[in-house]
Scaffold this motif. Structure first.
Motif, short mmCIF file in Angstrom:
data_model
loop_
_atom_site.label_atom_id
_atom_site.label_comp_id
_atom_site.label_asym_id
_atom_site.label_seq_id
_atom_site.Cartn_x
_atom_site.Cartn_y
_atom_site.Cartn_z
N ALA A 305 0.83 -1.21 0.00
CA ALA A 305 0.00 0.00 0.00
C ALA A 305 0.86 1.25 0.00
CB ALA A 305 -0.93 -0.01 1.21
N VAL A 306 1.89 1.26 0.82
CA VAL A 306 2.78 2.42 0.89
C VAL A 306 3.52 2.60 -0.43
CG1 VAL A 306 4.88 3.31 1.98
CG2 VAL A 306 3.03 2.40 3.39
N SER A 307 3.98 1.49 -1.02
CA SER A 307 4.70 1.56 -2.30
C SER A 307 3.82 2.15 -3.40
CB SER A 307 5.19 0.16 -2.69
OG SER A 307 5.85 0.19 -3.94
N LEU A 308 2.57 1.69 -3.48
CA LEU A 308 1.65 2.22 -4.49
C LEU A 308 1.39 3.70 -4.27
CD1 LEU A 308 -0.98 -0.68 -4.64
CD2 LEU A 308 0.57 0.00 -6.49
N LEU A 309 1.28 4.10 -3.02
CA LEU A 309 0.98 5.50 -2.72
C LEU A 309 2.17 6.41 -3.04
CD1 LEU A 309 -1.25 7.31 -1.64
CD2 LEU A 309 -0.33 7.00 0.65
N ILE A 310 3.37 5.99 -2.66
CA ILE A 310 4.57 6.78 -2.94
C ILE A 310 4.75 6.96 -4.44
CG2 ILE A 310 7.08 6.87 -2.74
CD1 ILE A 310 5.65 7.40 -0.11
N ARG A 311 4.43 5.91 -5.19
CA ARG A 311 4.54 6.00 -6.65
C ARG A 311 3.62 7.09 -7.20
NH1 ARG A 311 3.50 0.66 -8.25
NH2 ARG A 311 5.62 0.25 -7.56
N GLN A 312 2.42 7.18 -6.65
CA GLN A 312 1.50 8.24 -7.08
C GLN A 312 2.01 9.62 -6.68
OE1 GLN A 312 -2.77 7.73 -6.38
NE2 GLN A 312 -2.40 5.59 -5.88
N ILE A 313 2.52 9.73 -5.46
CA ILE A 313 3.01 11.02 -4.97
C ILE A 313 4.13 11.54 -5.84
CG2 ILE A 313 4.22 12.12 -3.03
CD1 ILE A 313 2.62 10.24 -1.17
N GLU A 314 4.94 10.62 -6.36
CA GLU A 314 6.06 11.02 -7.20
C GLU A 314 5.63 11.43 -8.60
OE1 GLU A 314 9.01 8.00 -7.23
OE2 GLU A 314 9.48 8.21 -5.11
N GLY A 315 4.36 11.34 -8.87
CA GLY A 315 3.89 11.82 -10.16
C GLY A 315 3.16 10.82 -11.01
N GLY A 316 3.08 9.57 -10.54
CA GLY A 316 2.38 8.56 -11.33
C GLY A 316 0.90 8.53 -11.02
N ALA A 317 0.09 8.33 -12.03
CA ALA A 317 -1.36 8.25 -11.82
C ALA A 317 -1.71 6.88 -11.25
CB ALA A 317 -2.09 8.46 -13.15
N PRO A 318 -2.81 6.78 -10.50
CA PRO A 318 -3.24 5.47 -10.01
C PRO A 318 -3.55 4.54 -11.17
CG PRO A 318 -4.98 7.11 -9.69
CD PRO A 318 -3.75 7.85 -10.09
N SER A 319 -3.12 3.30 -11.07
CA SER A 319 -3.30 2.36 -12.17
C SER A 319 -4.54 1.51 -12.01
CB SER A 319 -2.07 1.45 -12.27
OG SER A 319 -1.81 0.83 -11.02
N ASN A 320 -5.31 1.77 -10.93
CA ASN A 320 -6.51 0.99 -10.63
C ASN A 320 -6.18 -0.49 -10.48
OD1 ASN A 320 -9.25 0.98 -10.03
ND2 ASN A 320 -9.87 0.54 -12.11
N VAL A 321 -4.99 -0.75 -9.93
CA VAL A 321 -4.54 -2.12 -9.74
C VAL A 321 -5.05 -2.64 -8.41
CG1 VAL A 321 -2.36 -1.46 -8.64
CG2 VAL A 321 -2.51 -3.65 -9.79
N ARG A 322 -5.34 -3.95 -8.35
CA ARG A 322 -5.72 -4.59 -7.10
C ARG A 322 -4.66 -5.62 -6.77
NH1 ARG A 322 -11.15 -7.72 -7.17
NH2 ARG A 322 -11.82 -5.68 -7.95
N LYS A 323 -3.89 -5.36 -5.73
CA LYS A 323 -2.86 -6.29 -5.29
C LYS A 323 -3.48 -7.29 -4.32
CE LYS A 323 1.13 -4.29 -6.83
NZ LYS A 323 2.36 -4.92 -7.35
N VAL A 324 -3.38 -8.57 -4.63
CA VAL A 324 -3.95 -9.61 -3.79
C VAL A 324 -2.80 -10.38 -3.13
CG1 VAL A 324 -5.42 -11.65 -3.72
CG2 VAL A 324 -5.94 -9.79 -5.32
N ILE A 325 -2.77 -10.35 -1.80
CA ILE A 325 -1.67 -10.94 -1.03
C ILE A 325 -2.12 -12.26 -0.41
CG2 ILE A 325 0.03 -10.53 0.77
CD1 ILE A 325 0.08 -8.51 -1.59
N ASP A 326 -1.33 -13.30 -0.62
CA ASP A 326 -1.66 -14.62 -0.08
C ASP A 326 -1.60 -14.64 1.44
OD1 ASP A 326 -2.00 -15.71 -2.57
OD2 ASP A 326 0.05 -16.45 -2.74
#
Length: 340
Positions: A305-326
């Motif tokens: 979650a933090v990795s996805l958020l930092i990526r957006q903060i750095e300028g990337g748009a949300p990719s609407n990805v759903r990460k599913v963790i085992d």
């Protein structure tokens, strides 16, 4: 240039913080000259698409704070507060990126009146993690601020946002299948399936396991556990034809059910079997060591979650990805083998 390369990628490659990379690329103080040259060289090697304005925005305007928004019923002091454990790992993940976390609890009244959390309304943070399910309208209102957003432990098909969830379907499937392997066919699911996406997904895992093993799911074996405010009922309404096993949508509910069954003179697992989900325990609870459950990988979920958020903060748009963790099935001794 590779637009997919972020400052965090560079930071990870060099073993430094994202803040250090930002300062180096924008020629700010606080970074040694040799390290600055190494960072710029690594950025060029990785094909980082660097712009002065972007780096300045991250360096000058960033508050380096992340808001963690959670509904009051998920952190009720009288409950086991699983989400406080999740928050713990969020903070650890943020610290590694030189960010701080600010939790804001959203009350029932705030949700009813659609009152925005302060961290969002006053733009006190660079990004927001919504922890636990909210209504689509409430999530959309927060998203409307334009602040980068990630949903953690739930998803919403009507909201375009990155999300991170545990594998609820497969986890509940394995729990149910384990009960079936031990000879159980009269298996109830305990959970209000319309309360949250997670409970619904866990029910679907239970339902699938029953069908795969040619056991017809019974309507009277789907037991409500929440009231209209999504709080646990004081007592589960048990069916007249008693199940031999209960698949509970979370560990807290499993513990409450075990106490209810004990009050009726039923022992676990001697008389009836119970399984949970989450692998979260009450301090001092006498039954927790016995409960068969699925351990949710909270640490990995928080990191993602933090990795996805930092990526957006750095300028990337949300990719609407759903990460599913085992998750991991933990077999203890709350299920009786009735095949003998």
């Amino acid at each position: 240039m590779n637009k997919n390369v972020t400052m965090k990628n560079i930071a990870d490659a060099l073993g430094v913080s994202t803040v250090t990379v930002s300062k180096a690329l924008s020629d700010k103080d606080g970074v040694g000259e040799q390290l600055r040259r190494s960072i710029k060289q690594k950025a060029d090697e990785m094909g980082y698409c660097h712009s002065v304005s972007k780096a300045k925005s991250v360096s000058d305007n960033s508050k380096f704070n992340i808001g963690v928004i959670v509904a009051s019923n998920y952190v009720d002091p009288d409950s086991y507060a699983f989400y406080l454990k999740v928050y713990h790992y969020i903070i650890l993940a943020l610290t590694k990126c030189n960010y701080s976390g600010i939790m804001e609890i959203v009350t029932d009244d705030m949700r009813e009146k659609m009152t925005m959390p302060v961290v969002a309304a006053e733009r006190k943070v660079d990004g927001i993690i919504i922890l636990g399910q909210f209504s689509t309208a409430y999530v959309q209102k927060i998203k409307g601020t334009g602040i980068p957003l990630v949903l953690l432990d739930f998803y919403d098909g009507e909201v375009e946002a990155d999300s991170v969830v545990t594998d609820n379907v497969y986890g509940a499937y394995r729990l149910t299948e384990y009960c079936i392997d031990k000879g159980h066919k009269k298996i109830a699911f305990v959970g209000s399936i319309h309360a949250t996406a997670s409970i619904l997904d866990r029910y679907l895992g239970y339902y699938r396991a029953m069908l795969v093993h040619d056991i017809e799911p019974r309507a009277d074996y789907v037991l409500e556990d929440r009231d209209e405010n999504c709080l646990f009922k004081s007592e589960i309404a048990l069916p007249e034809d008693m199940p031999t096993a209960f698949v509970c949508n979370c560990d807290e509910l499993a513990y409450l059910l075990i106490e209810q069954l004990r009050n009726k003179g039923l022992r676990v697992p001697e008389d009836v079997s119970v399984v949970g989900f989450d692998n979260y325990t009450f301090i001092g609870h006498l039954t927790y060591q016995k409960l068969t459950t699925v351990a949710v990988n909270v640490e990995v979920m928080a990191d993602e979650a933090v990795s996805l958020l930092i990526r957006q903060i750095e300028g990337g748009a949300p990719s609407n990805v759903r990460k599913v963790i085992d998750g991991t099935l933990l077999i203890r001794d709350s299920v009786k083998d009735i095949r003998k």
